[in-house]
Design an enzyme around this catalytic site. Structure first.
Site, PDB file in Angstrom:
ATOM      1  N   ASP B 127      54.973  49.107  39.617  1.00  0.00           N
ATOM      2  CA  ASP B 127      55.856  48.611  38.729  1.00  0.00           C
ATOM      3  C   ASP B 127      56.856  49.631  38.371  1.00  0.00           C
ATOM      4  O   ASP B 127      56.600  50.745  38.600  1.00  0.00           O
ATOM      5  CB  ASP B 127      55.239  47.690  37.633  1.00  0.00           C
ATOM      6  CG  ASP B 127      54.726  48.823  36.623  1.00  0.00           C
ATOM      7  OD1 ASP B 127      54.205  48.321  35.408  1.00  0.00           O
ATOM      8  OD2 ASP B 127      54.461  49.906  36.834  1.00  0.00           O
ATOM      9  N   ASP B 302      49.716  39.647  39.727  1.00  0.00           N
ATOM     10  CA  ASP B 302      48.840  40.776  39.213  1.00  0.00           C
ATOM     11  C   ASP B 302      48.590  40.579  37.774  1.00  0.00           C
ATOM     12  O   ASP B 302      49.137  39.988  37.111  1.00  0.00           O
ATOM     13  CB  ASP B 302      49.649  42.284  39.430  1.00  0.00           C
ATOM     14  CG  ASP B 302      50.571  42.337  38.048  1.00  0.00           C
ATOM     15  OD1 ASP B 302      51.739  41.587  38.033  1.00  0.00           O
ATOM     16  OD2 ASP B 302      50.186  42.942  37.444  1.00  0.00           O
ATOM     17  N   CYS B 340      28.783  33.560  44.835  1.00  0.00           N
ATOM     18  CA  CYS B 340      29.686  34.903  44.974  1.00  0.00           C
ATOM     19  C   CYS B 340      28.720  35.671  45.907  1.00  0.00           C
ATOM     20  O   CYS B 340      27.663  35.757  45.837  1.00  0.00           O
ATOM     21  CB  CYS B 340      29.824  35.403  43.847  1.00  0.00           C
ATOM     22  SG  CYS B 340      30.875  36.931  44.078  1.00  0.00           S
ATOM     23  N   CYS B 342      29.581  39.104  46.386  1.00  0.00           N
ATOM     24  CA  CYS B 342      29.813  40.385  46.187  1.00  0.00           C
ATOM     25  C   CYS B 342      28.483  41.326  45.956  1.00  0.00           C
ATOM     26  O   CYS B 342      27.372  40.606  45.917  1.00  0.00           O
ATOM     27  CB  CYS B 342      30.586  40.606  44.808  1.00  0.00           C
ATOM     28  SG  CYS B 342      29.708  40.520  43.270  1.00  0.00           S
ATOM     29  N   CYS B 345      26.369  40.201  42.748  1.00  0.00           N
ATOM     30  CA  CYS B 345      25.743  39.233  42.808  1.00  0.00           C
ATOM     31  C   CYS B 345      24.472  39.124  43.914  1.00  0.00           C
ATOM     32  O   CYS B 345      23.669  38.197  43.484  1.00  0.00           O
ATOM     33  CB  CYS B 345      26.667  37.983  42.911  1.00  0.00           C
ATOM     34  SG  CYS B 345      27.687  37.738  41.510  1.00  0.00           S
ATOM     35  N   HIS B 371      32.379  42.502  40.778  1.00  0.00           N
ATOM     36  CA  HIS B 371      32.223  40.931  40.749  1.00  0.00           C
ATOM     37  C   HIS B 371      33.711  40.406  40.448  1.00  0.00           C
ATOM     38  O   HIS B 371      34.016  39.464  41.167  1.00  0.00           O
ATOM     39  CB  HIS B 371      31.212  40.404  39.634  1.00  0.00           C
ATOM     40  CG  HIS B 371      31.288  38.896  39.751  1.00  0.00           C
ATOM     41  ND1 HIS B 371      30.941  38.100  40.538  1.00  0.00           N
ATOM     42  CD2 HIS B 371      31.737  38.369  38.877  1.00  0.00           C
ATOM     43  CE1 HIS B 371      31.254  36.947  40.163  1.00  0.00           C
ATOM     44  NE2 HIS B 371      31.872  36.958  39.273  1.00  0.00           N
TER      45      HIS B 371
END
Lengths: 344, 433
Positions: B127, B302, B340, B342, B345, B371
């Site tokens: 940005d 974002d 999930c 990931c 998890c 996560h």
């Protein structure tokens, strides 16, 4: 019997070890009461008695458990104080190695060896163990003085005689298959000295203590030339490490501990790895400049990256240490390590 | 990078100092493109304004709608670059204001740009540093020249002009960069100031375009402003579209305005923005907001929310957030989210994370961040898949119903879906009731 701690922390293939205190932190000595000892957490003090501890290890299974004890991590003047601590330790030892022993068949309980720097008290303790005929496979020495800022032991050699005497006392009937645990974080040179005195297992908190300060270790864990048993390590070109730095302050730090302080601004433009020739994940992927930046901006990635390096370095050293014993070049290795830390 | 054309016997040697600046593209398709970016709409939702597209950038190829985690200071709150990759995320955001301060352009130049500095080989977006103006406004002074404000780090005065912002962003080297805009809070009642800011932003855009020195590597996005004033916003969009840019950002929102005004401003912006270019909506990261704004035609987003909330022990799930610090989780042996996959998890229980929150803050922050980023990635993937199969309206309806019905804090049994959600989706032909 109890639920496995190893499963809870998702490390079921690892051996789990429960220590009484967190030796990566300096805790307050004393504050014990009667037959209870104080352990410290974020919430403050909790008093632990034999049955509280018993209850805990019954419900949560660890492979190895330190028997609770009382001693001091600095030198103590008063024999009376040391005696009191020793008596308190005795009451825990009597509980866990006496009649209750049968209850803990799946768990190896480690015998604490207390008495601070007072030989007389140390001998009282070992006499008691002999007379009670307690069986144990592993022991851990407590009561060594540790440096307040680095948290490592101040001087291994200071306790050499004491260790040898106590070792003698507790070894019965040529029973050599007992292991000895070294309870304090130790630099590689201190590890080597302790190994010479017969220690087998070391706490892995040294890399953590280093990381918390934003330091990275830069000692050499191995050197191929010294593997030749004929090689004389008096040959300084190979083994002597002298890392030159600009200012007196870091020269001092470097000489004693062989670490670099990544909080130091001078690393902000150093695009090299933490340690040259290191093959760990951190050194292959990140630069000193970036890690300096992460520490400066208080990003937690800094700690992850430093921890990976410091652990890799430390464990590589241990692997080489074992190699040197197995392949008969321990003396060369010892000199190689001690020379780096500028010890004789 | 020029390819050797065998027809000519002359070799083109690229001087090394230019080589250091020019990025090597992972694919050839950007060679003949007008910008270092390609955007292709693959599928449109048959009812709403949602669309599935393919975005090609110098450092990554990805499908949109997509969410960008925020790595403000050149790091993603404890998650290492290779871990970000493992989460199937290849586009993250860095903050020019912070990076311009620490480490600063000098060091970034020495390092060869932020990609090299932090060892991230995916795409980056920066940005402009303008948003900080809103958050630090008490110390900031806006003039036609730029914004001067006091650095909270060392109290020094910093002047951010469009030119300076371009210079810093050129040093950082992100695939997409933002214009410096005159940011005004959307809750500001002063219409004159709002108009001034909107018009100034256009003038600053032109200054940015002029001073942008790496047009072949970095895509400059203008930012639609105008606050909640529909007329001003429309004017802003129409002016921006006249400039030839690769895509557009929709800004000036997510600043505490009412959701009712918010969605209308977003929808108006997307109504007037060209269909064939990407629309980046800044500052949106809550699941419901993402779904609604995808329906309104936005392509990527974002927000600091997922990584920030991880720091406080909050894990994201479809029903909202789980505050793992709560004692109810101390014996909860389930993983955060059974859907999930990931690392967190797959490995740890809620009880374990609860315990860690009381002892090892560094590790648990990393685990929950992993996560939460995984959750956002999976949410966006579900959104994309539903557009692909033209079932986006059904996906949106199901998700929103489940989200609000599971909110047990409300007393009534009737559907607790906020009016703004219902109206926003109704405006694009999705009936929630």
């Amino acid at each position: 019997m109890g639920k496995s701690f190893g499963n809870f922390i998702a490390m079921k293939d690892y051996i789990t070890y429960l220590s009484v205190h967190d030796n990566s932190k300096s805790y307050q000595n004393g504050f014990n009461e009667g037959k209870k000892i104080a352990i410290w957490s974020k919430r403050g003090k909790t008093l632990i008695s034999s049955d509280i501890f018993d209850e805990f290890i019954k419900n949560v299974h660890f492979d190895i458990v330190e028997c609770p004890y009382d001693d001091f991590d600095g030198s103590v003047e008063s024999k009376k104080q040391i005696r009191k601590a020793m008596e308190r330790t005795k009451s825990f030892v009597d509980w866990f190695f006496g009649d209750q022993r049968e209850k803990f068949r799946n768990t190896e309980i480690i015998m604490p060896l207390v008495g601070n720097n007072d030989l007389e008290n140390r001998k009282y303790f070992t006499e008691h163990l002999k007379n009670s005929n307690y069986k144990f496979k592993g022991s851990i020495y407590h009561g060594f003085e540790r440096d307040k800022s680095s948290l490592t032991i101040t001087d291994v050699q200071k306790y050499k005689k004491l260790i040898q005497i106590v070792d003698n006392d507790i070894t019965m009937d040529g029973d050599e298959n007992k292991f000895k645990i070294f309870s304090l974080p130790a630099r590689p040179d201190q590890v080597v000295e302790a190994v010479e005195l017969g220690f087998d297992i070391f706490t892995g908190t040294y890399p953590y203590v280093i990381t918390k300060k934003g330091y990275a270790t830069i000692f050499e864990p191995k050197n191929d030339l010294i593997k030749n048993p004929q090689h004389e390590t008096e040959d300084y070109e190979v083994s002597k490490k002298r890392i030159k730095l600009d200012d007196a302050e870091s020269e001092k730090l470097n000489k004693e501990d062989l670490v670099i302080n990544l909080n130091d601004k001078k690393f902000s433009e150093d695009f090299g790895p933490l340690k040259k020739n290191c093959t760990c994940y951190s050194c292959k992927n990140f630069t000193r400049a970036y890690i300096y930046h992460l520490l400066f901006t208080k990003e937690i990635s800094a700690h992850t990256i430093l921890m990976i390096h410091n652990i890799s370095n430390y464990f590589e050293f241990f692997e080489e240490l074992r190699n040197s014993i197995e392949n008969d070049y321990f003396n060369n290795f010892k000199k190689f390590v001690l020379n780096q830390f500028k010890r004789e | 990078m020029k390819k050797h054309n065998p027809k000519f016997k002359i070799f083109l040697k690229i001087p090394s100092f230019i080589k250091n600046q020019v990025m090597s593209y992972p694919n050839d398709s950007l060679d003949n493109s007008e910008y270092p970016m390609k955007f292709e709409v693959l599928q449109k939702c048959s009812r709403s304004k949602a669309r599935l597209s393919k975005l090609t950038l110098p450092h990554a190829v990805l499908e949109t709608p997509q969410f960008m985690p925020v790595g403000t200071q050149g790091a993603l709150k404890g998650v290492l670059p290779s871990q970000i990759r493992d989460l199937n995320c290849n586009l993250i955001l860095g903050n020019t204001y912070h990076l311009g301060n620490r480490p600063g352009t000098c060091i970034l130049n020495q390092a060869g740009g932020l990609h090299k500095y932090m060892n991230w080989d995916g795409a980056l977006l920066t940005d402009s540093g303008g948003f900080q103006m809103v958050s630090l406004l008490k110390l900031a002074k806006v003039t036609e020249e730029g914004v001067s404000f006091q650095s909270p780090h060392d109290d020094s005065m910093m002047m951010l002009t469009p030119e300076k912002s371009m210079e810093i962003q050129n040093s950082i080297g992100a695939d997409i960069i933002m214009q410096l805009d005159d940011v005004v809070s959307s809750t500001l009642d002063d219409q004159d100031r709002m108009e001034e800011a909107m018009l100034r932003s256009i003038r600053w855009l032109d200054r940015c375009i002029k001073s942008h020195k790496r047009k072949k590597d970095q895509n400059l996005f203008p930012i639609v402003q105008g606050g909640l004033n529909m007329k001003l916003r429309e004017q802003s969009v129409k002016e921006l579209v006249k400039r030839n840019t690769a895509g557009y950002a929709i800004g000036g929102l997510s600043g505490g305005e009412s959701k009712d005004d918010f969605w209308r401003a977003v929808s108006l912006s997307t109504d007037f923005l060209p269909l064939e270019k990407p629309r980046y909506l800044m500052g949106v990261g809550f699941a419901i907001d993402l779904i609604v704004c995808v329906a309104l035609g936005c392509d990527f987003f974002d927000c600091v929310f997922p990584t920030r909330t991880a720091r406080f022990g909050c894990a994201l799930v479809d029903e909202g957030q789980l505050n793992l610090k709560k004692n109810t989780f101390s014996t909860d042996e389930k993983t955060i989210d059974e859907n999930c996959d990931c690392f967190t998890c797959k490995t740890y229980s809620r009880a374990f994370l609860h315990m860690l929150l009381n002892s090892d803050e560094v590790t648990v922050c990393q685990l929950i961040s992993i996560h939460n980023v995984a959750y956002q990635m999976r949410l966006m993937r579900r959104i994309r898949d539903s557009i692909r199969n033209d079932t986006f309206p059904e996906f949106a309806t199901n998700f929103i119903n489940r989200f609000y019905l599971s909110d047990t804090s409300k007393k009534t049994n009737a559907k607790n879906i906020p009016d703004w959600v219902i109206e926003a989706l109704k405006s694009v032909n999705i009936e929630l009731i």
